[in-house]
Design a protein around this motif. Sequence first.
Motif, PDB file in Angstrom:
ATOM      1  N   ASN A  74       0.780  -1.238   0.000  1.00 57.08           N
ATOM      2  CA  ASN A  74       0.000   0.000   0.000  1.00 57.08           C
ATOM      3  C   ASN A  74       0.811   1.287   0.000  1.00 57.08           C
ATOM      4  OD1 ASN A  74      -2.799  -1.156   0.267  1.00 57.08           O
ATOM      5  ND2 ASN A  74      -1.865  -2.032   2.124  1.00 57.08           N
ATOM      6  N   TYR A  75       2.125   1.172   0.114  1.00 52.19           N
ATOM      7  CA  TYR A  75       2.942   2.381   0.195  1.00 52.19           C
ATOM      8  C   TYR A  75       4.185   2.257  -0.687  1.00 52.19           C
ATOM      9  CZ  TYR A  75       0.078   3.393   4.307  1.00 52.19           C
ATOM     10  OH  TYR A  75      -0.974   3.623   5.149  1.00 52.19           O
ATOM     11  N   THR A  76       4.807   3.401  -0.933  1.00 53.73           N
ATOM     12  CA  THR A  76       6.088   3.422  -1.634  1.00 53.73           C
ATOM     13  C   THR A  76       7.195   3.250  -0.604  1.00 53.73           C
ATOM     14  OG1 THR A  76       5.221   4.911  -3.325  1.00 53.73           O
ATOM     15  CG2 THR A  76       7.620   4.753  -3.127  1.00 53.73           C
ATOM     16  N   CYS A  77       7.915   2.150  -0.701  1.00 54.92           N
ATOM     17  CA  CYS A  77       8.923   1.798   0.298  1.00 54.92           C
ATOM     18  C   CYS A  77      10.334   1.883  -0.286  1.00 54.92           C
ATOM     19  CB  CYS A  77       8.675   0.382   0.823  1.00 54.92           C
ATOM     20  SG  CYS A  77       7.098   0.174   1.677  1.00 54.92           S
ATOM     21  N   HIS A  78      11.253   2.366   0.524  1.00 51.37           N
ATOM     22  CA  HIS A  78      12.661   2.486   0.118  1.00 51.37           C
ATOM     23  C   HIS A  78      13.534   1.805   1.166  1.00 51.37           C
ATOM     24  CE1 HIS A  78      11.386   5.599  -2.758  1.00 51.37           C
ATOM     25  NE2 HIS A  78      10.719   6.153  -1.760  1.00 51.37           N
ATOM     26  N   GLY A 103      24.007   8.707   6.899  1.00 44.76           N
ATOM     27  CA  GLY A 103      23.610   7.415   7.432  1.00 44.76           C
ATOM     28  C   GLY A 103      22.780   6.644   6.427  1.00 44.76           C
ATOM     29  N   ILE A 104      22.215   5.546   6.887  1.00 47.43           N
ATOM     30  CA  ILE A 104      21.377   4.696   6.038  1.00 47.43           C
ATOM     31  C   ILE A 104      20.136   4.314   6.832  1.00 47.43           C
ATOM     32  CG2 ILE A 104      21.225   2.568   4.680  1.00 47.43           C
ATOM     33  CD1 ILE A 104      24.276   2.568   4.494  1.00 47.43           C
ATOM     34  N   TRP A 105      18.965   4.657   6.314  1.00 48.81           N
ATOM     35  CA  TRP A 105      17.715   4.222   6.923  1.00 48.81           C
ATOM     36  C   TRP A 105      17.457   2.771   6.535  1.00 48.81           C
ATOM     37  CZ3 TRP A 105      16.211   8.991   3.960  1.00 48.81           C
ATOM     38  CH2 TRP A 105      16.225  10.141   4.763  1.00 48.81           C
ATOM     39  N   ASP A 106      17.018   1.944   7.468  1.00 48.79           N
ATOM     40  CA  ASP A 106      16.654   0.571   7.124  1.00 48.79           C
ATOM     41  C   ASP A 106      15.430   0.551   6.204  1.00 48.79           C
ATOM     42  OD1 ASP A 106      18.702  -0.727   8.438  1.00 48.79           O
ATOM     43  OD2 ASP A 106      17.601  -0.897  10.321  1.00 48.79           O
ATOM     44  N   LEU A 107      14.495   1.453   6.440  1.00 48.97           N
ATOM     45  CA  LEU A 107      13.301   1.510   5.592  1.00 48.97           C
ATOM     46  C   LEU A 107      12.680   2.897   5.695  1.00 48.97           C
ATOM     47  CD1 LEU A 107      11.229  -0.001   3.788  1.00 48.97           C
ATOM     48  CD2 LEU A 107       9.975  -0.557   5.881  1.00 48.97           C
ATOM     49  N   LEU A 118       5.769  11.099   7.100  1.00 50.23           N
ATOM     50  CA  LEU A 118       6.766  10.214   6.524  1.00 50.23           C
ATOM     51  C   LEU A 118       7.198   9.236   7.601  1.00 50.23           C
ATOM     52  CD1 LEU A 118       8.932   9.703   4.154  1.00 50.23           C
ATOM     53  CD2 LEU A 118      10.434  11.134   5.554  1.00 50.23           C
ATOM     54  N   ASP A 119       7.306   7.955   7.255  1.00 51.57           N
ATOM     55  CA  ASP A 119       7.719   6.941   8.233  1.00 51.57           C
ATOM     56  C   ASP A 119       9.144   6.477   7.952  1.00 51.57           C
ATOM     57  OD1 ASP A 119       5.728   6.437  10.205  1.00 51.57           O
ATOM     58  OD2 ASP A 119       4.454   5.577   8.650  1.00 51.57           O
ATOM     59  N   VAL A 120       9.966   6.462   8.983  1.00 56.79           N
ATOM     60  CA  VAL A 120      11.340   5.964   8.912  1.00 56.79           C
ATOM     61  C   VAL A 120      11.474   4.828   9.916  1.00 56.79           C
ATOM     62  CG1 VAL A 120      13.764   6.517   9.299  1.00 56.79           C
ATOM     63  CG2 VAL A 120      12.280   8.192   8.193  1.00 56.79           C
ATOM     64  N   MET A 121      12.021   3.703   9.461  1.00 55.77           N
ATOM     65  CA  MET A 121      12.169   2.530  10.324  1.00 55.77           C
ATOM     66  C   MET A 121      13.646   2.180  10.520  1.00 55.77           C
ATOM     67  SD  MET A 121       8.885   1.990  10.349  1.00 55.77           S
ATOM     68  CE  MET A 121       7.440   2.229   9.309  1.00 55.77           C
TER      69      MET A 121
END
Length: 218
Positions: A74-78, A103-107, A118-121
């Motif tokens: 349902n979302y655009t994931c990176h 840095g590097i976001w896991d998701l 915006l969601d950052v994981m």
Amino acid sequence: MATSYSRWATHQKCGLKYKFAYVDKIKVDRGEPAPAMVRGSRLHDSAEGYVLGTGELDPELSHFAQWLFNLRENYTCHPERKWAYDLEGNACEFDDEQAFLRGIWDLVVEPAEWVEPLDVMEYKTGKIYPDHKKQRYLYGLAGLIHFPEAERVRVRTVYFDKKTFHEESWSREELPTMLNDWKNWVDLMEMENTWIPNPSWLCKYCEFSRNKGGPCKF
């Protein structure tokens, strides 16, 4: 030289370890990675592949299966999205020589509509540590910089083993304060020239420890 959260966190835990790693640049033979590290990498890779639709989800992550499936569908994931910003707070490429923090976001999950945050994981195995709060703060700051459409960013530390997550969110109005906080913290780190050691239970895991043949006398 660009700073990362892990570099800053190393300095917070032990100034002498920071000196060995980033000032003296002492090379160490780390040998085979510990089983816990191998497992952590496997679970990270599994979650990434599942979100991308290129692999099955590891059975150890079954608790998160429905949640990850919903994000994927349902979302655009990176997954594994690199980020960096310069001293002026402008987004730049990860390898840019002007990069100040990176840095590097896991998701990263873009909302269907930008009225949503915006969601950052960030995925974690093992224990929950207080310093993860500072990592969320930095990753939220980077989210606001790299996604100017977002009026709010929400950062979740996803604890695979604990089957839970901790989250915090910030609005765009807080961006100047966040930028100033991290600049001050990095400035304090870079002004350090005494490299104060901090012997603790963490020493047994340190590659520079005396017990591992390293240069540290503690």
